[in-house]
Design a protein around this motif. Structure first.
Motif, PDB file in Angstrom:
ATOM      1  N   ILE A  54       0.841  -1.196   0.000  1.00 19.22           N
ATOM      2  CA  ILE A  54       0.000   0.000   0.000  1.00 19.22           C
ATOM      3  C   ILE A  54       0.873   1.242   0.000  1.00 19.22           C
ATOM      4  O   ILE A  54       1.847   1.325   0.748  1.00 19.22           O
ATOM      5  CB  ILE A  54      -0.934   0.019   1.236  1.00 19.22           C
ATOM      6  CG1 ILE A  54      -1.849  -1.213   1.220  1.00 19.22           C
ATOM      7  CG2 ILE A  54      -1.760   1.313   1.267  1.00 19.22           C
ATOM      8  CD1 ILE A  54      -2.813  -1.297   2.398  1.00 19.22           C
ATOM      9  N   GLY A  64      -4.517   3.397   4.824  1.00 17.98           N
ATOM     10  CA  GLY A  64      -3.731   2.219   4.456  1.00 17.98           C
ATOM     11  C   GLY A  64      -3.220   1.464   5.669  1.00 17.98           C
ATOM     12  O   GLY A  64      -3.174   0.230   5.686  1.00 17.98           O
ATOM     13  N   ARG A  68      -3.959  -2.509   6.661  1.00 23.48           N
ATOM     14  CA  ARG A  68      -2.950  -3.552   6.906  1.00 23.48           C
ATOM     15  C   ARG A  68      -3.418  -4.524   7.998  1.00 23.48           C
ATOM     16  O   ARG A  68      -3.259  -5.740   7.879  1.00 23.48           O
ATOM     17  CB  ARG A  68      -1.610  -2.937   7.297  1.00 23.48           C
ATOM     18  CG  ARG A  68      -0.556  -3.999   7.613  1.00 23.48           C
ATOM     19  CD  ARG A  68       0.824  -3.419   7.583  1.00 23.48           C
ATOM     20  NE  ARG A  68       0.990  -2.510   8.706  1.00 23.48           N
ATOM     21  CZ  ARG A  68       1.842  -2.698   9.712  1.00 23.48           C
ATOM     22  NH1 ARG A  68       2.610  -3.767   9.722  1.00 23.48           N
ATOM     23  NH2 ARG A  68       1.936  -1.826  10.677  1.00 23.48           N
ATOM     24  N   VAL A  81       2.893  -1.094   4.195  1.00 30.26           N
ATOM     25  CA  VAL A  81       2.316   0.232   3.949  1.00 30.26           C
ATOM     26  C   VAL A  81       3.446   1.245   4.040  1.00 30.26           C
ATOM     27  O   VAL A  81       4.243   1.194   4.978  1.00 30.26           O
ATOM     28  CB  VAL A  81       1.267   0.605   5.032  1.00 30.26           C
ATOM     29  CG1 VAL A  81       0.480   1.835   4.607  1.00 30.26           C
ATOM     30  CG2 VAL A  81       0.344  -0.555   5.324  1.00 30.26           C
TER      31      VAL A  81
END
Ligand code: F6R
Length: 365
Positions: A54, A64, A68, A81
């Motif tokens: 991400i 984001g 996760r 991320v």
């Protein structure tokens, strides 16, 4: 048009029940996610995804970070991320069968687009965009797109874009999870919880007066701490970002477990501590941490699930929130923090919709 509202930000906070619902429309039934609604290629592209990367900036990055937790918990797929401006300027490794997921309200953020273009050269399975602006560069350059249905967001501080990003990300996570063996009854449980979110957000909006009252304690402060655990840690980060952006009060977010590893030293009567705690575990731990600073007047502001039974006591202000499913809690718990920053900013008399030094869309480096 701001209508009856004093600022676009407040109007956009109040639009959230409607736009979260709109983001679900046509993508979920009562108990399932409709994968075809994510695109005709979705089934093929989500198969054999072994890693999710991400990329985003600012508030979209916080979305984001929440995702996760969902992706690893529900789909069992490893997920990284990173903020776009870091990713693009370092030597990075993209594993085979990576789904490259960019999150952006505007779809025009320069760093996010640059990261995507670079990653394309390295190769990945598919590029998924979560975006609010149809026809934006990000949408045009991605293989799969889930549009957030937030409508135009005018306030520079992102609110409804964030909660609709989370909604879209949870729908995506469930689709990916199905390819990775998520049980049908678990999917049904979470989709049912998602259907409750618009109503729960409305219940929080009804607490506006109490949150406004709470905001007075922040007006003359220069610093604050925001704490959260698990998927509420990024919610704390987002709460801190909102307070910084519009009230210009320095706010830092920590995972609650890190408090004793340093920041506890900062706590005194001039340092309010905001905690997002959907359950009691965290609050109990925090209370014991705060015993140490109670003598110095550390004040705690807790947003807690009413079923957790967190009680008000000296130095602990509690806002009782509706009971929410653990998975959807980050969406719901974001809203009181938006309102808190909004009211602090209004009390301080800042330009809420147009904070100093900031632009709505960062199309240059
Ligand atoms: C904060 C805020 C910014 C944006 C960031 C990314 O309230 O709005 O942090 O989230 O500039 O913008 P998008 O999502 O358009 O890529």
């Amino acid at each position: 048009d701001k209508g009856e509202y004093r600022h676009f930000m407040l109007k956009e906070i109040y639009e959230q029940p409607k736009v979260i619902k709109a983001t679900m429309e046509g993508r979920v039934t009562g108990s399932r996610v409709l994968e075809q609604a994510l695109g005709t290629e979705a089934a093929n592209l989500l198969d054999n995804v072994r890693h999710v990367q991400i990329i985003a900036c600012g508030t979209s990055y916080h979305a984001g970070m929440v995702a996760r937790y969902w992706i690893e918990e529900l789909a069992g797929v490893p997920c990284s991320v990173e903020v776009a401006s870091e990713f693009r300027y370092r030597k990075h490794v993209i594993q085979p069968d990576t789904l490259f997921l960019c999150i952006s309200q505007s779809g025009e953020t320069a760093d996010t687009l640059a990261a995507l273009r670079q990653a394309k050269k390295a190769g990945f399975r598919a590029a998924l965009a979560i975006c609010n602006v149809p026809g934006s560069s990000l949408v045009r350059e991605s293989d799969l797109v889930i549009m957030t249905q937030a409508g135009p967001e005018i306030g520079v501080a992102s609110t409804k874009a964030f909660t609709t990003q989370l909604t879209a990300l949870l729908i995506f996570t469930l689709a990916l999870a199905r390819h990775n063996g998520l049980a049908e009854d678990k999917e049904a449980e979470i989709v049912k919880a998602l259907h409750l979110v618009p109503g729960q957000v409305s219940d929080i909006l009804a607490l506006n007066a109490g949150i406004e009252e709470m905001s007075k304690a922040f007006m003359d402060k220069f610093h604050s701490l925001f704490l959260g655990r698990g998927s509420q840690f990024p919610v704390a980060m987002e709460g801190a970002l909102k307070l910084k952006e519009i009230s210009y009060i320095h706010a830092e977010a920590y995972p609650a477990g890190e408090l004793k590893h340093g920041p506890l030293a900062l706590v005194d009567s001039e340092m309010p501590v905001v905690t997002v705690a959907p359950n009691n575990d965290l609050v109990e731990k925090l209370k014991s941490n705060l015993e140490e600073v109670r003598a110095r007047g550390g004040e705690l502001f807790v947003f807690a699930d009413k079923s957790a039974g967190v009680q008000e006591e000296e130095g602990i202000h509690v806002m009782q929130l509706p009971e929410v499913h653990e998975i959807t809690a980050p969406i719901v718990y974001t809203v009181p923090l938006q309102l808190l920053s909004y009211h602090v900013a209004v009390l301080k008399g800042t330009d809420v919709d147009q904070p100093r030094n900031l632009a709505k869309s960062v199309t240059v480096e």
